[in-house]
Design an enzyme around this catalytic site. Structure first.
Site, mmCIF file in Angstrom:
data_model
loop_
_atom_site.group_PDB
_atom_site.id
_atom_site.type_symbol
_atom_site.label_atom_id
_atom_site.label_comp_id
_atom_site.label_asym_id
_atom_site.label_seq_id
_atom_site.Cartn_x
_atom_site.Cartn_y
_atom_site.Cartn_z
ATOM 1 C CD GLU A 53 9.273 -5.938 6.926
ATOM 2 O OE1 GLU A 53 9.009 -4.833 6.394
ATOM 3 O OE2 GLU A 53 8.995 -6.195 8.110
ATOM 4 C CE LYS A 91 -3.630 2.428 2.429
ATOM 5 N NZ LYS A 91 -4.616 2.454 3.496
ATOM 6 C CG HIS A 138 -1.883 -36.008 16.707
ATOM 7 N ND1 HIS A 138 -1.995 -37.230 17.325
ATOM 8 C CD2 HIS A 138 -2.876 -35.958 15.771
ATOM 9 C CE1 HIS A 138 -2.984 -37.915 16.757
ATOM 10 N NE2 HIS A 138 -3.546 -37.150 15.822
ATOM 11 N N GLY A 171 -4.688 -1.906 4.714
ATOM 12 C CA GLY A 171 -3.767 -2.954 4.262
ATOM 13 C C GLY A 171 -4.307 -4.356 4.506
ATOM 14 N NE ARG A 172 -5.858 -4.257 10.660
ATOM 15 C CZ ARG A 172 -5.157 -3.145 10.771
ATOM 16 N NH1 ARG A 172 -4.005 -3.015 10.135
ATOM 17 N NH2 ARG A 172 -5.586 -2.135 11.502
ATOM 18 C CD GLU A 217 -1.276 -4.831 11.421
ATOM 19 O OE1 GLU A 217 -0.115 -5.234 11.601
ATOM 20 O OE2 GLU A 217 -1.710 -4.520 10.303
HETATM 21 O O1 F6P Z 1 2.000 -4.548 9.826
HETATM 22 C C1 F6P Z 1 1.815 -3.211 9.510
HETATM 23 C C2 F6P Z 1 1.350 -3.019 8.103
HETATM 24 O O2 F6P Z 1 1.187 -1.666 7.881
HETATM 25 C C3 F6P Z 1 0.056 -3.767 7.756
HETATM 26 O O3 F6P Z 1 -1.076 -3.131 8.193
HETATM 27 C C4 F6P Z 1 0.181 -3.897 6.288
HETATM 28 O O4 F6P Z 1 -0.687 -4.846 5.771
HETATM 29 C C5 F6P Z 1 1.641 -4.271 6.157
HETATM 30 O O5 F6P Z 1 2.297 -3.519 7.167
HETATM 31 C C6 F6P Z 1 2.250 -4.000 4.819
HETATM 32 O O6 F6P Z 1 2.186 -2.640 4.473
HETATM 33 P P1 F6P Z 1 2.305 -2.178 2.989
HETATM 34 O O7 F6P Z 1 1.201 -2.775 2.216
HETATM 35 O O8 F6P Z 1 2.248 -0.680 3.019
HETATM 36 O O9 F6P Z 1 3.642 -2.658 2.462
#
Ligand code: F6P
Length: 525
Positions: A209, A203, A380, A263-264, A349
């Site tokens: 990452e 987003k 298990h 985002g989620r 979250e």
């Molecule tokens: O974990 C925090 C967060 O902002 C989430 O809400 C989101 O889904 C994720 O990081 C990834 O963010 P982005 O889509 O901006 O890379």
């Protein structure tokens, strides 16, 4: 647990809880053997059974009264209408708009044309890739998709593709989320850059990452295909077209979505592109349709038959009145193995918060901890803890009525275990031997999907989304921000130079100690 000021429903529920204190869940079935039917509701093609919860008709009526007192259905209307239900970030949360066909206005602008354009672009691109009309830089068609993203930009597509693997007839999709270099190395292993499409879902298009993996994937592509290859091999799903273009993508490779998609909650937007490529846009639209059917029911069903609302209320009852701090999510389907992880992000979250929308402290527990894995393997592993541990947990069983593989007999055995677990958790066992006794009285909900298919997946995920929103309203919190995740990110930025051995000025002594340990061990000292 304190009683919210001016609530009449809350003290009534507390008194009712005390009256029920000596009543076991299974004895409610003795008193009313038909309670299974009475407490089971259809929902957007699913069936949801609350009868193994520690509730009576009176409990449900009191919980509905609480929802009315808290104005939940008015808040639901605000969600769908595009009101700024995310006040800390000053925006609406319109994931429902991208799976429907209704006019919704944001800042005076009807977003439906934008939504329809976005879906059309996904359809055109996904079918061009699937049909081999979209060529890579060397003229070869795309055979693999590398999906980069994390959190909401990955968990939804990953879960849905796992669930619908049986109908995925397009290019293979691989995911890389983590900074751990092994993740991307593994995803790239055996892939041919000439036939690989990289979908960067972010987003913000600034998430460390994702951007680290995107930069590495770009180097991998360019090393094999040259600098001009990006336009044929990389696309982005983002709310920040400007950032994607700064990364080097032409605007035509950007599939934008609005800032008003959290985002989620973004699976339904262009973040779902890897899914659309793998299963085809018509099947992706069935996923949207399943979620949309759930939306319509959530928006219009009366509270006493409104399944997401009832799920929220039962969850609140378990959390705030029965003191359960854990929800175990137990899908009896290997293809739903990622559901617990997906729900950890969605619920924890969203509702892992301690302040209300107005900034005052929430004076009661909010979101429970969520964990789980598929049955029967989970039986298990941690079910011992569910049956005889000291901390009672609530459980959600998710079962699929029709076999998912080729062997009906194995599926029937799987179903028998799912039903046995919820019965055992409720009924318990008295043997006269304390080691073998199971206390029982553990509440659970069972959600039944007729089949594992796009529409039922859409409905299932929308059910949990709406449950999450309704709980947020009941607790008075904003489910659409996540400021808590930012603290660690900024500290990591300060620590990185020390990990790299550049300087360690200003490190917390606890951190400096561990940086030294890591340096010593990595040198083999
Ligand atoms: O974990 C925090 C967060 O902002 C989430 O809400 C989101 O889904 C994720 O990081 C990834 O963010 P982005 O889509 O901006 O890379």
């Amino acid at each position: 647990m304190s009683v919210p000021a001016s609530s009449t429903a809350w003290p009534a529920l507390a008194a009712h809880r005390d009256q029920l204190a000596q009543t076991r869940i299974d004895s409610l079935f003795d008193a009313d053997p038909d309670r299974g039917a009475a407490l089971t509701h259809p929902f957007a093609g699913l069936v949801v059974d609350f009868s193994k919860q520690r509730v009576t008709a009176r409990t449900m009526a009191l919980l509905v009264a609480l929802a009315e007192e808290r104005g939940v259905m008015a808040a639901v209307e605000r969600l769908f209408a595009g009101a700024p239900v995310n006040p800390t970030e000053g925006r609406p949360a319109l994931h429902t708009a991208v799976r429907g066909d209704e006019h919704v206005w944001v800042d005076g602008v009807d977003i439906l044309p934008e939504v329809q354009r976005g879906r059309e672009r996904m359809r055109v691109f996904a079918s061009a890739v699937r049909e081999g009309r979209w060529k890579g830089a060397t003229g070869l068609p795309i055979r693999s998709v590398l999906a980069l993203g994390i959190g909401g930009s990955s968990l939804g597509p990953r879960l849905v593709l796992q669930a619908l693997a049986g109908i995925a007839d397009g290019p293979e999709v691989r995911f890389a989320e983590n900074l751990d270099p092994v993740g991307l190395d593994t995803a790239l292993a055996g892939l041919d850059p000439a036939t690989t499409l990289v979908v960067i879902a972010s987003k913000t298009f600034t998430t460390q990452e994702t951007m680290t993996n995107a930069a590495a994937a770009r180097r991998w592509l360019e090393a094999a295909l040259g600098e001009g290859a990006l336009a044929r091999h990389v696309v982005a799903a983002t709310a920040r077209t400007d950032e994607a273009m700064r990364f080097g993508l032409p605007e035509s490779n950007v599939f934008p979505f609005g800032e008003w998609i959290g985002g989620r909650y973004s699976l339904w937007s262009s973040v779902g592109l890897p899914v659309a490529i793998a299963i085809g846009m018509p099947a992706f639209e069935h996923l949207l349709a399943g979620a949309h059917a759930a939306d319509l029911e959530f928006r219009s069903a009366p509270p006493e038959r409104n399944v997401p609302l009832l799920a929220a209320l039962v969850g609140l009852w378990n959390r705030n009145f029965l003191g359960m701090g854990v929800l175990a999510v137990l899908p009896y389907a290997d293809r739903l193995a990622s559901l617990p992880a997906y729900l950890q992000q969605l619920e924890m979250e969203s509702n892992g918060k301690s302040v209300r929308i107005d900034g005052t402290p929430v004076d009661m527990p909010t979101c429970p901890a969520i964990f789980g894995q598929p049955g029967t393997p989970g039986q298990h592993a941690f079910h011992q803890w569910l049956h005889q541990g000291t901390d009672p947990a609530a459980c959600d069983f998710i079962v699929v009525a029709t076999p998912m593989g080729t062997r009906r007999d194995a599926h029937e055995a799987l179903l028998a275990h799912a039903l046995a677990q919820s019965e055992a958790l409720m009924a318990g066992r008295r043997t006269g031997d304390a080691h073998r006794d199971c206390p029982g009285d553990r509440p659970s909900t069972t959600i039944v999907l007729p089949r594992l298919e796009p529409a039922s997946m859409g409905a299932l995920l929308a059910l949990y989304e709406h449950k999450t929103y309704a709980q947020a309203v009941l607790w008075g919190i904003n489910p659409f921000d996540q400021f808590g995740v930012e603290l660690g990110k900024s500290i990591a930025g300060r620590i990185l130079p020390a990990v790299r051995g550049q300087h360690d000025g200003g490190l917390h002594p606890a951190t400096r100690h561990l940086v030294n340990v890591l340096h010593k061990l990595s040198r083999g000292d």
